[in-house]
Write a protein that holds these residues in place. Structure first.
Motif, mmCIF file in Angstrom:
data_model
loop_
_atom_site.group_PDB
_atom_site.id
_atom_site.type_symbol
_atom_site.label_atom_id
_atom_site.label_comp_id
_atom_site.label_asym_id
_atom_site.label_seq_id
_atom_site.Cartn_x
_atom_site.Cartn_y
_atom_site.Cartn_z
ATOM 1 N N LEU A 5 0.827 -1.202 0.000
ATOM 2 C CA LEU A 5 0.000 0.000 0.000
ATOM 3 C C LEU A 5 0.861 1.252 0.000
ATOM 4 O O LEU A 5 2.025 1.232 0.415
ATOM 5 C CB LEU A 5 -0.917 0.005 1.223
ATOM 6 C CG LEU A 5 -1.936 -1.125 1.318
ATOM 7 C CD1 LEU A 5 -2.664 -1.052 2.650
ATOM 8 C CD2 LEU A 5 -2.914 -1.073 0.170
ATOM 9 N N SER A 6 0.285 2.349 -0.421
ATOM 10 C CA SER A 6 0.999 3.626 -0.416
ATOM 11 C C SER A 6 1.197 4.094 1.024
ATOM 12 O O SER A 6 0.456 3.683 1.929
ATOM 13 C CB SER A 6 0.215 4.670 -1.205
ATOM 14 O OG SER A 6 -0.938 5.065 -0.483
ATOM 15 N N PRO A 7 2.178 4.948 1.259
ATOM 16 C CA PRO A 7 2.397 5.456 2.620
ATOM 17 C C PRO A 7 1.167 6.155 3.202
ATOM 18 O O PRO A 7 0.930 6.105 4.413
ATOM 19 C CB PRO A 7 3.553 6.440 2.459
ATOM 20 C CG PRO A 7 4.283 5.969 1.257
ATOM 21 C CD PRO A 7 3.247 5.390 0.348
ATOM 22 N N MET A 8 0.369 6.775 2.345
ATOM 23 C CA MET A 8 -0.839 7.443 2.822
ATOM 24 C C MET A 8 -1.826 6.425 3.404
ATOM 25 O O MET A 8 -2.384 6.638 4.484
ATOM 26 C CB MET A 8 -1.506 8.196 1.667
ATOM 27 C CG MET A 8 -2.681 9.010 2.100
ATOM 28 S SD MET A 8 -2.162 10.473 2.963
ATOM 29 C CE MET A 8 -2.168 11.613 1.630
ATOM 30 N N TRP A 9 -2.040 5.307 2.725
ATOM 31 C CA TRP A 9 -2.932 4.266 3.220
ATOM 32 C C TRP A 9 -2.360 3.592 4.464
ATOM 33 O O TRP A 9 -3.091 3.258 5.392
ATOM 34 C CB TRP A 9 -3.220 3.212 2.144
ATOM 35 C CG TRP A 9 -4.239 3.683 1.155
ATOM 36 C CD1 TRP A 9 -4.025 4.056 -0.144
ATOM 37 C CD2 TRP A 9 -5.630 3.863 1.398
ATOM 38 N NE1 TRP A 9 -5.188 4.449 -0.722
ATOM 39 C CE2 TRP A 9 -6.213 4.334 0.208
ATOM 40 C CE3 TRP A 9 -6.448 3.667 2.496
ATOM 41 C CZ2 TRP A 9 -7.556 4.614 0.083
ATOM 42 C CZ3 TRP A 9 -7.803 3.941 2.374
ATOM 43 C CH2 TRP A 9 -8.345 4.412 1.189
#
Length: 128
Positions: A5-9
């Motif tokens: 997953l992306s760092p934001m998620w």
């Protein structure tokens, strides 16, 4: 799984997880008010406070004291000394705060009676 997953998620999931466990821990207050007698509540409170104290001691060591000891490797066999002095000074500040609160008259019985009056739903002074 979470690594993809992306760092934001990842940040969102971590935030939601910590919110969830905090809410679950706070929710225990509602369960303990309805279960058992006053003696069981006191035992549960004592066990909870003991557990919390252990968690905080572990957190203070692993997050603060161990890195401080590693950073003071220049002292050789006395590398523990700066962290130990800081820990003892912190404990003394907390103790001095406790003594000061007792000196000004804010003792534990008074605080407990305020907590019981506020938490009991007794609204004698209100006009509602």
């Amino acid at each position: 799984m979470i690594e993809s997953l992306s760092p934001m998620w990842q940040g969102l999931l971590g935030t939601l997880f910590t919110w969830g466990v905090t809410a679950a821990g706070a929710g225990i207050v509602y369960i303990t008010e309805t279960c058992g007698g006053n003696d069981n509540q006191q035992k549960f409170l004592d066990a909870s406070l003991g557990f919390a104290a252990g968690v905080m001691l572990a957190a203070s060591y692993w997050s603060l004291l161990a890195p401080a000891i590693e950073m003071s490797d220049d002292y050789g066999s006395l590398a523990f000394l700066p962290a130990s002095v800081g820990f003892v000074l912190g404990a003394l500040v907390v103790y001095a705060g406790d003594v000061f609160l007792k000196f000004i008259g804010a003792d534990a019985d008074e605080v407990s009676s305020i907590r019981v009056a506020v938490g009991s739903g007794d609204n004698e002074g209100s006009n509602g």
